[in-house]
Design an enzyme around this catalytic site. Structure first.
Site, PDB file in Angstrom:
ATOM      1  N   ASP A 175       0.810  -1.150   0.034  1.00 52.70           N
ATOM      2  CA  ASP A 175       0.082  -0.040   0.102  1.00 52.70           C
ATOM      3  C   ASP A 175       0.963   1.234   0.410  1.00 52.70           C
ATOM      4  O   ASP A 175       1.864   1.262   0.914  1.00 52.70           O
ATOM      5  CB  ASP A 175      -0.900  -0.181   1.132  1.00 52.70           C
ATOM      6  CG  ASP A 175      -2.090   0.450   1.075  1.00 52.70           C
ATOM      7  OD1 ASP A 175      -2.456   0.925  -0.123  1.00 52.70           O
ATOM      8  OD2 ASP A 175      -3.013   0.528   2.066  1.00 52.70           O
ATOM      9  N   GLU A 234     -14.089   0.089  -1.836  1.00 56.37           N
ATOM     10  CA  GLU A 234     -14.129   0.144  -0.107  1.00 56.37           C
ATOM     11  C   GLU A 234     -15.564   0.733   0.141  1.00 56.37           C
ATOM     12  O   GLU A 234     -15.846   1.955  -0.200  1.00 56.37           O
ATOM     13  CB  GLU A 234     -12.981   0.685   0.564  1.00 56.37           C
ATOM     14  CG  GLU A 234     -13.211   0.760   1.982  1.00 56.37           C
ATOM     15  CD  GLU A 234     -12.029   0.710   2.684  1.00 56.37           C
ATOM     16  OE1 GLU A 234     -10.969   0.917   2.130  1.00 56.37           O
ATOM     17  OE2 GLU A 234     -12.064   0.815   3.968  1.00 56.37           O
TER      18      GLU A 234
HETATM   19  O1  KIV Z   1      -4.745  -0.583   4.100  1.00 53.09           O
HETATM   20  C1  KIV Z   1      -5.650  -1.503   3.827  1.00 53.09           C
HETATM   21  O2  KIV Z   1      -5.445  -2.571   4.817  1.00 53.09           O
HETATM   22  C2  KIV Z   1      -6.198  -1.513   2.962  1.00 53.09           C
HETATM   23  C3  KIV Z   1      -7.721  -2.531   3.042  1.00 53.09           C
HETATM   24  C4  KIV Z   1      -8.850  -1.979   3.977  1.00 53.09           C
HETATM   25  C5  KIV Z   1      -8.258  -2.827   1.677  1.00 53.09           C
HETATM   26  O3  KIV Z   1      -6.465  -0.678   2.009  1.00 53.09           O
END
Ligand code: KIV
Length: 275
Positions: free
Chosen positions: A94, A192
């Site tokens: 991420d 989401e």
């Molecule tokens: O940061 C995360 O864990 C996410 C999930 C909620 C999809 O983006």
């Protein structure tokens, strides 16, 4: 405690093409977050297809009130841990808050997450405004997951963790954004906290796989925050997050039950969805 996490053996590594095939075949993609090698190995053995090192690590691991304080170095650290536990599952990293504000910044940070952390794809939160960033990452050979709907990094701007895309103008805009991000080169769309009908519509309109969290059953796969579905997160669990620990007996059994429920489409049942 005196052994390394036991890794899965004999399984072929999933690739981006695996998910396109799964979408075409109607096989649901089972995804979860993880932040360390032991859970990564457990998820891999249980048959989880995609493991995300989410910036939720800021909340469930670091104890912050939002994902905003998470840094690129934090994500890279946790990517390294998780990568050590995986054999078969596909690893996504991420991109944290402000780590993709412009093309050079995004290229540098996504590159570090892949080179230093072992991510095979990066995820960024976006609207159509991020299309240029997605295009630059794609042009440089980096797979991208575009996260639409509730964007937790924008929690202050959105005045809280609320369902997005309700009402015709907002729904139309989200579909437009998803198409623009796909056109720019996004390989996966993540939705989401949006109404289930809108998620199903976006899934039907785009060609790439769509993963949902609080987006109903009409998407190509599901993702949950590991600590929510294992009932570790303190306080009130989000409505969409089923507690898979209930009656499971062990975290491994809970994750296996989750994979089974995603694959046989029994999760998410209507009580975990929004209209
Ligand atoms: O940061 C995360 O864990 C996410 C999930 C909620 C999809 O983006």
């Amino acid at each position: 405690m005196y052994t390394q996490p036991e890794k899965r053996t004999g399984a072929e590594k999933l690739t981006l093409a695996s998910f396109t095939k799964m979408k075409a075949a109607g096989e649901k993609i089972a995804c979860l977050t993880a932040y360390d090698a032991s859970f990564a190995a457990l998820l891999d053995r249980a048959g989880v297809d995609v493991v995300l090192v989410g910036d939720t690590l800021g909340m469930v691991v670091q104890g912050h009130a939002s994902t905003v304080p998470v840094t690129v170095d934090d994500v890279i650290y946790h990517l390294r841990l998780v990568a050590r536990g995986l054999t078969r599952a596909y690893l996504i990293g991420d991109m944290p808050f402000l780590s993709y504000v412009d093309v050079p910044t995004a290229l540098r940070n996504a590159g570090r997450m892949m080179q230093e952390g072992g991510a095979r794809m990066v995820k960024l939160e976006g609207t159509g405004a991020q299309a240029e960033i997605v295009a630059a990452l794609a042009a440089n050979g980096m797979p991208v997951c575009a996260h639409l709907g509730l964007r937790p990094q924008a929690v202050e701007k959105l005045s809280g963790f609320k369902v997005q895309g309700r009402g015709k103008p907002a729904a139309r805009q989200m579909l437009k954004d998803a198409l623009a991000l796909e056109q720019a080169g996004a390989d996966i769309i993540l939705l989401e906290l949006i109404p289930q009908a809108l998620a199903a519509k976006i899934t039907a309109k785009v060609k790439v796989p769509v993963i949902g969290i609080g987006a109903g059953p009409g998407v190509d796969g599901q993702i949950l925050v590991l600590y929510d579905m294992l009932d570790i997160t303190p306080g009130r669990r989000p409505k969409f997050a089923r507690n898979f620990m209930a009656g499971a007996g062990s975290p491994a059994a809970a994750v296996e039950a989750y994979v089974k429920a995603v694959k046989d489409k029994s999760y998410p049942a209507p009580e975990y969805c929004f209209d």
